[in-house]
Design an enzyme around this catalytic site. Structure first.
Site, PDB file in Angstrom:
ATOM      1  N   GLY A   1      37.096  39.975  56.049  1.00 51.75           N
ATOM      2  CA  GLY A   1      36.614  40.556  57.305  1.00 51.75           C
ATOM      3  C   GLY A   1      36.064  39.505  58.262  1.00 51.75           C
TER       4      GLY A   1
ATOM      5  CD  GLU B   1      40.576  41.655  57.923  1.00 55.36           C
ATOM      6  OE1 GLU B   1      39.533  41.786  57.243  1.00 55.36           O
ATOM      7  OE2 GLU B   1      41.542  42.416  57.811  1.00 55.36           O
TER       8      GLU B   1
ATOM      9  CD  GLU C   1      40.964  40.690  52.765  1.00 59.33           C
ATOM     10  OE1 GLU C   1      41.835  39.810  52.553  1.00 59.33           O
ATOM     11  OE2 GLU C   1      40.372  40.813  53.854  1.00 59.33           O
TER      12      GLU C   1
ATOM     13  CB  ALA D   1      34.072  43.685  54.170  1.00 57.35           C
TER      14      ALA D   1
HETATM   15  C1  HXC Z   1      28.824  40.366  49.458  1.00 55.04           C
HETATM   16  C2  HXC Z   1      28.701  38.100  49.250  1.00 55.04           C
HETATM   17  C3  HXC Z   1      29.983  37.964  49.825  1.00 55.04           C
HETATM   18  C4  HXC Z   1      30.661  39.151  50.222  1.00 55.04           C
HETATM   19  C5  HXC Z   1      29.256  35.993  49.347  1.00 55.04           C
HETATM   20  N1  HXC Z   1      28.293  36.858  48.983  1.00 55.04           N
HETATM   21  N2  HXC Z   1      30.296  36.648  49.864  1.00 55.04           N
HETATM   22  N3  HXC Z   1      28.143  39.294  49.072  1.00 55.04           N
HETATM   23  N4  HXC Z   1      30.043  40.322  50.001  1.00 55.04           N
HETATM   24  N5  HXC Z   1      31.851  39.124  50.813  1.00 55.04           N
HETATM   25  C6  HXC Z   1      26.997  36.551  48.359  1.00 55.04           C
HETATM   26  C7  HXC Z   1      27.147  36.174  46.896  1.00 55.04           C
HETATM   27  O1  HXC Z   1      27.227  37.318  46.095  1.00 55.04           O
HETATM   28  C8  HXC Z   1      25.852  35.395  46.680  1.00 55.04           C
HETATM   29  O2  HXC Z   1      24.783  36.292  46.528  1.00 55.04           O
HETATM   30  C9  HXC Z   1      25.673  34.688  48.002  1.00 55.04           C
HETATM   31  O3  HXC Z   1      26.433  35.419  48.959  1.00 55.04           O
HETATM   32  C10 HXC Z   1      26.182  33.245  47.976  1.00 55.04           C
HETATM   33  O4  HXC Z   1      27.527  33.271  47.534  1.00 55.04           O
HETATM   34  P1  HXC Z   1      28.074  32.321  46.356  1.00 55.04           P
HETATM   35  O5  HXC Z   1      29.332  32.958  45.873  1.00 55.04           O
HETATM   36  O6  HXC Z   1      27.010  32.028  45.387  1.00 55.04           O
HETATM   37  O7  HXC Z   1      28.386  30.988  47.189  1.00 55.04           O
HETATM   38  P2  HXC Z   1      29.464  29.881  46.861  1.00 55.04           P
HETATM   39  O8  HXC Z   1      29.521  29.588  45.401  1.00 55.04           O
HETATM   40  O9  HXC Z   1      29.164  28.767  47.790  1.00 55.04           O
HETATM   41  O10 HXC Z   1      30.879  30.535  47.252  1.00 55.04           O
HETATM   42  C11 HXC Z   1      31.146  30.868  48.595  1.00 55.04           C
HETATM   43  C12 HXC Z   1      32.400  31.802  48.670  1.00 55.04           C
HETATM   44  C13 HXC Z   1      32.173  33.022  47.718  1.00 55.04           C
HETATM   45  C14 HXC Z   1      33.644  31.027  48.239  1.00 55.04           C
HETATM   46  C15 HXC Z   1      32.557  32.233  50.108  1.00 55.04           C
HETATM   47  O11 HXC Z   1      30.885  33.595  48.021  1.00 55.04           O
HETATM   48  C16 HXC Z   1      33.204  34.092  47.857  1.00 55.04           C
HETATM   49  O12 HXC Z   1      34.321  33.956  47.364  1.00 55.04           O
HETATM   50  N6  HXC Z   1      32.823  35.220  48.516  1.00 55.04           N
HETATM   51  C17 HXC Z   1      33.695  36.377  48.607  1.00 55.04           C
HETATM   52  C18 HXC Z   1      34.781  36.134  49.613  1.00 55.04           C
HETATM   53  C19 HXC Z   1      35.704  37.352  49.745  1.00 55.04           C
HETATM   54  O13 HXC Z   1      36.320  37.796  48.759  1.00 55.04           O
HETATM   55  N7  HXC Z   1      35.775  37.918  50.947  1.00 55.04           N
HETATM   56  C20 HXC Z   1      36.586  39.078  51.212  1.00 55.04           C
HETATM   57  C21 HXC Z   1      35.765  40.326  51.050  1.00 55.04           C
HETATM   58  S1  HXC Z   1      36.735  41.789  51.299  1.00 55.04           S
HETATM   59  P3  HXC Z   1      23.903  36.327  45.187  1.00 55.04           P
HETATM   60  O14 HXC Z   1      22.890  37.400  45.462  1.00 55.04           O
HETATM   61  O15 HXC Z   1      24.822  36.644  44.080  1.00 55.04           O
HETATM   62  O16 HXC Z   1      23.318  34.960  45.097  1.00 55.04           O
HETATM   63  C22 HXC Z   1      36.955  41.867  52.924  1.00 55.04           C
HETATM   64  C23 HXC Z   1      37.859  42.885  53.522  1.00 55.04           C
HETATM   65  C24 HXC Z   1      37.920  44.079  52.733  1.00 55.04           C
HETATM   66  O17 HXC Z   1      36.446  41.152  53.693  1.00 55.04           O
HETATM   67  C25 HXC Z   1      39.034  44.915  53.198  1.00 55.04           C
HETATM   68  C26 HXC Z   1      39.491  45.817  52.131  1.00 55.04           C
HETATM   69  C27 HXC Z   1      38.674  47.060  51.936  1.00 55.04           C
END
Ligand code: HXC
Length: 257
Positions: free
Chosen positions: A108, A111, A131, A65
């Site tokens: 997400g 999911e 998360e 998400a």
């Molecule tokens: C918003 C995201 C994002 C996310 C990546 N990006 N994941 N933006 N939401 N979930 C964006 C980054 O901010 C970045 O933008 C660009 O995508 C590239 O990501 P990087 O981190 O620079 O890439 P990399 O170093 O290759 O790492 C990849 C990754 C990492 C390991 C997947 O991006 C990451 O850990 N993402 C978050 C994963 C996560 O926590 N997902 C769960 C979300 S919560 P910019 O503009 O900065 O360059 C969820 C459920 C929520 O899904 C339910 C509870 C409410």
């Protein structure tokens, strides 16, 4: 509705939907959820679509998400809008749906893949529920579906630590049906979808209903349900055609596809 965050392409009786927010690794924001659910709902009602494939890019199916969108939300913002409630629609589609996953399927993203009927993934796929690292928990069904798919021990460990599972472990754990070399994933997913799309739809829907009930019914009730639905399929033209084709040594021509 014009789509900006997804691409859709009809290939025969298969609808291919590609998540398309490359700069955010296909993070699932509200706009994407509305567009995806609109496309899925239309496909579900379209007799020309027999199977749906949802995919992302080589780097990410979806990295979760959209954290930037959620960051400043309050409890009442989330509760008042039943945030993520719209995603339930994906799991109640009637048409068979396949997730074709390469790269990250996190939070997400994992999911969403699990809401599909099954997941085909490439050898580059990485699954996780990170998360916990954001101070929250799965909110699109992950705690429930992941546990049902891979069992409590692995689900707890994954959700407690946020560690990622690679494709090989995901296959071993039963999260995905098959691992395919990255370059072949889409072709293989489309081929599988095409096979499914040309099967008899009443039988497919009945199979799906029966398999999904394993999560909600005791075994004896599930077996009884299966038998009743199996009986009902003998009221369909497709049963007559499928069995006649076997006896006549030819390919079946199903009418309800
Ligand atoms: C918003 C995201 C994002 C996310 C990546 N990006 N994941 N933006 N939401 N979930 C964006 C980054 O901010 C970045 O933008 C660009 O995508 C590239 O990501 P990087 O981190 O620079 O890439 P990399 O170093 O290759 O790492 C990849 C990754 C990492 C390991 C997947 O991006 C990451 O850990 N993402 C978050 C994963 C996560 O926590 N997902 C769960 C979300 S919560 P910019 O503009 O900065 O360059 C969820 C459920 C929520 O899904 C339910 C509870 C409410």
């Amino acid at each position: 509705m014009t789509y900006e965050t997804i691409l859709t392409e009809q290939k025969g009786r298969v609808l291919l939907i590609t998540l398309n927010r490359p700069k955010a690794l296909n993070a699932l924001n509200t706009q994407l959820s509305h567009e995806l659910i609109d496309a899925l709902t239309k496909a579900d009602d379209d007799d020309g679509v027999g199977c749906i494939v949802i995919t992302g890019s080589q780097k990410a199916f979806a990295a979760g998400a959209d954290i930037k969108e959620m960051q400043n939300q309050s409890y009442m913002d989330m509760h008042g809008t039943d945030f993520f409630g719209q995603w339930d629609k994906v799991a109640t589609l009637r048409k068979p749906t396949i997730a074709a996953v390469s790269g990250y399927a996190l939070g997400g993203g994992c999911e969403l893949a699990m809401m599909c009927d099954f997941i085909l993934c490439s050898d580059s796929a990485r699954f996780g529920q990170p998360e916990i690292k954001l101070g929250v928990m799965p909110g699109m069904g992950g705690s429930q579906r992941l546990t049902r798919l891979i069992g409590q021990a692995k689900a707890m460990e994954m959700c407690f630590t946020g560690r990622m599972m690679d494709a090989e472990e995901a296959e071993r754990a039963g999260l995905v049906s098959r691992v395919i070399p990255a370059d072949d994933l889409l072709d293989e997913a489309l081929k599988t979808a095409d096979t499914i799309a040309n099967m008899a739809l009443p039988a497919l829907m009945s199979i799906r209903d029966a398999i999904r009930r394993t999560q909600e019914m005791p075994l004896t009730e599930g077996v009884r349900f299966e038998r009743r639905v199996f009986h009902a399929l003998f009221a369909t033209d497709d049963q007559k055609e499928g069995m006649a084709a076997f006896v006549e040594k030819r390919e079946p021509q199903f009418t309800h596809k």
